[in-house]
Design an enzyme around this catalytic site. Sequence first.
Site, PDB file in Angstrom:
ATOM      1  CG  HIS A 107      -2.701   3.912   2.165  1.00  0.00           C
ATOM      2  ND1 HIS A 107      -3.527   3.703   1.367  1.00  0.00           N
ATOM      3  CD2 HIS A 107      -2.796   2.826   2.999  1.00  0.00           C
ATOM      4  CE1 HIS A 107      -3.789   2.134   1.366  1.00  0.00           C
ATOM      5  NE2 HIS A 107      -3.393   1.858   2.423  1.00  0.00           N
ATOM      6  CB  CYS A 140      -0.912  -0.120   1.243  1.00  0.00           C
ATOM      7  SG  CYS A 140      -2.172  -1.333   1.083  1.00  0.00           S
ATOM      8  CG  ASN A 177      -6.370  -0.419   1.858  1.00  0.00           C
ATOM      9  OD1 ASN A 177      -5.745   0.019   0.743  1.00  0.00           O
ATOM     10  ND2 ASN A 177      -5.705  -0.873   2.775  1.00  0.00           N
TER      11      ASN A 177
HETATM   12  N1  COA Z   1     -17.662  -8.114  10.640  1.00  0.00           N
HETATM   13  C1  COA Z   1     -18.153  -8.303  11.982  1.00  0.00           C
HETATM   14  N2  COA Z   1     -17.078  -8.497  12.926  1.00  0.00           N
HETATM   15  C2  COA Z   1     -15.764  -8.819  12.510  1.00  0.00           C
HETATM   16  C3  COA Z   1     -15.507  -8.252  11.312  1.00  0.00           C
HETATM   17  C4  COA Z   1     -16.531  -7.967  10.349  1.00  0.00           C
HETATM   18  N3  COA Z   1     -16.200  -7.713   9.005  1.00  0.00           N
HETATM   19  N4  COA Z   1     -14.028  -8.325  11.286  1.00  0.00           N
HETATM   20  C5  COA Z   1     -13.702  -8.750  12.365  1.00  0.00           C
HETATM   21  N5  COA Z   1     -14.952  -9.082  13.139  1.00  0.00           N
HETATM   22  C6  COA Z   1     -14.932  -9.474  14.674  1.00  0.00           C
HETATM   23  C7  COA Z   1     -13.692 -10.195  15.013  1.00  0.00           C
HETATM   24  O1  COA Z   1     -13.705 -11.552  14.487  1.00  0.00           O
HETATM   25  C8  COA Z   1     -13.706  -9.960  16.358  1.00  0.00           C
HETATM   26  O2  COA Z   1     -14.534 -11.058  17.205  1.00  0.00           O
HETATM   27  P1  COA Z   1     -14.208 -11.926  18.281  1.00  0.00           P
HETATM   28  O3  COA Z   1     -13.981 -10.937  19.219  1.00  0.00           O
HETATM   29  O4  COA Z   1     -15.592 -12.635  18.496  1.00  0.00           O
HETATM   30  O5  COA Z   1     -13.018 -12.705  17.895  1.00  0.00           O
HETATM   31  C9  COA Z   1     -14.010  -8.739  16.767  1.00  0.00           C
HETATM   32  O6  COA Z   1     -14.511  -8.366  15.692  1.00  0.00           O
HETATM   33  C10 COA Z   1     -12.750  -7.696  17.070  1.00  0.00           C
HETATM   34  O7  COA Z   1     -11.979  -8.152  16.100  1.00  0.00           O
HETATM   35  P2  COA Z   1     -10.496  -6.997  15.932  1.00  0.00           P
HETATM   36  O8  COA Z   1      -9.603  -7.650  14.899  1.00  0.00           O
HETATM   37  O9  COA Z   1     -10.006  -6.941  17.352  1.00  0.00           O
HETATM   38  O10 COA Z   1     -11.363  -5.719  15.558  1.00  0.00           O
HETATM   39  P3  COA Z   1     -10.758  -4.478  15.527  1.00  0.00           P
HETATM   40  O11 COA Z   1     -11.330  -3.584  16.499  1.00  0.00           O
HETATM   41  O12 COA Z   1      -9.115  -4.327  15.839  1.00  0.00           O
HETATM   42  O13 COA Z   1     -10.897  -4.084  14.010  1.00  0.00           O
HETATM   43  C11 COA Z   1      -9.678  -3.804  12.061  1.00  0.00           C
HETATM   44  C12 COA Z   1     -10.247  -4.676  12.821  1.00  0.00           C
HETATM   45  C13 COA Z   1      -9.381  -4.575  10.910  1.00  0.00           C
HETATM   46  C14 COA Z   1     -10.743  -2.739  11.398  1.00  0.00           C
HETATM   47  C15 COA Z   1      -8.554  -2.927  12.702  1.00  0.00           C
HETATM   48  O14 COA Z   1      -7.608  -3.802  13.383  1.00  0.00           O
HETATM   49  C16 COA Z   1      -7.751  -2.093  11.813  1.00  0.00           C
HETATM   50  O15 COA Z   1      -8.324  -1.255  11.067  1.00  0.00           O
HETATM   51  N6  COA Z   1      -6.581  -2.165  11.749  1.00  0.00           N
HETATM   52  C17 COA Z   1      -5.811  -1.715  10.595  1.00  0.00           C
HETATM   53  C18 COA Z   1      -5.829  -2.651   9.309  1.00  0.00           C
HETATM   54  C19 COA Z   1      -5.344  -1.642   8.041  1.00  0.00           C
HETATM   55  O16 COA Z   1      -5.418  -0.721   7.859  1.00  0.00           O
HETATM   56  N7  COA Z   1      -4.813  -2.620   7.138  1.00  0.00           N
HETATM   57  C20 COA Z   1      -4.491  -2.020   5.838  1.00  0.00           C
HETATM   58  C21 COA Z   1      -2.766  -1.645   5.932  1.00  0.00           C
HETATM   59  S1  COA Z   1      -2.333  -1.092   4.534  1.00  0.00           S
END
Ligand code: COA
Length: 323
Positions: free
Chosen positions: A248, A111, A278
Amino acid sequence: MYTSKIVGHSSYLPENILTNDDFSKFLDTSDEWIYSRTGIKQRHVSKVNTSVLCTNAANILLEKFNIDPLILDAIIVATSTPDYTIPSVSALVQGNIKASNAMAIDINSACSGFVFALSTADKYIKCGNYKNILVIGGEVTSKQLDYTDRTTSVLFGDGAGAILLQRTDDNTGIISEKLETHGDKHDFIVSGFTGVNNTLNKEDGYPYLSMKGRDVFNFVTRVVMKNIISTLENVNLTIDDIDFVVPHQANIRIIEVLARKLKCDPSKVFTNIDKVANTSAGSLPIILDEMFNNDSLTLGSKQNILLTAFGGGMSCGSLVITL
Ligand code: COA
């Protein structure tokens, strides 16, 4: 000493759209969950491969700015989702647009790819042998997604954008930059594994994109923040000297944290993640094109913009550009 000036811009988004509600029909997810945690409402999904999106973006730019493809000296494509390992996407684009005087290379920095590609183009121009370089960021990340994995599949969209950089001597272009790679954290985002498969060994592995979301979030808010400050300090600028911060488009919450830590007026931070999600290396040229088209940015205006990106590798990079 030569510098490189932005003289053209374009983007191309595939016509098919997947909304959050579409995902909730086949995954245990909801519009409420996705939008509240990421700012994403929908994403474009492509039926055709990366070189086609990049070629479309290139053709739009050539037509809009009345550019003869024969004046191009180089084409640099930032992508982590190429059609093939060989040939490169940039070679395919070069052939498609008949830019027969241009050399062509791909850059894969996930990215962050477009920032790394713009920086590379700028150095080619500064060496004096290249005058016009088409820099494209394009991805079809959808082909790398596991559509049974709700933690990754909802985050990404497909698309491409392009910028034409031209040699100038008027002190515009990239005035500061800092690019970083943190290979010790390479397992935070992994995609497209191709294992050894020969008479000596056969390796199995997950071929789709997987991500440690929380680790990525923490990496970005810590490392990227320092990267931005260092890029500004290199040229004795503060955030108040920047007309627009163009981050980004990975997650609205990351963008809000960065803006708050930078003490940046929110009106200086443009976002389009709700519409495109993204788009990886396509993210920055797509949003730049939108900002030029809605008159937030103007070619030759001497506005200072800060581009900042982060992604797999882990990689990150920021550029301060005077338009
Ligand atoms: N819909 C519903 N629930 C979801 C889900 C979705 N699309 N994706 C994850 N969950 C659930 C998980 O399974 C987890 O459930 P559990 O507690 O029963 O295991 C819960 O939500 C929390 O998951 P978690 O991964 O801790 O959520 P989060 O608050 O960290 O949010 C992201 C997840 C990916 C949105 C966040 O971590 C993020 O934005 N990270 C950066 C990602 C990024 O920018 N990547 C690109 C880089 S270039």
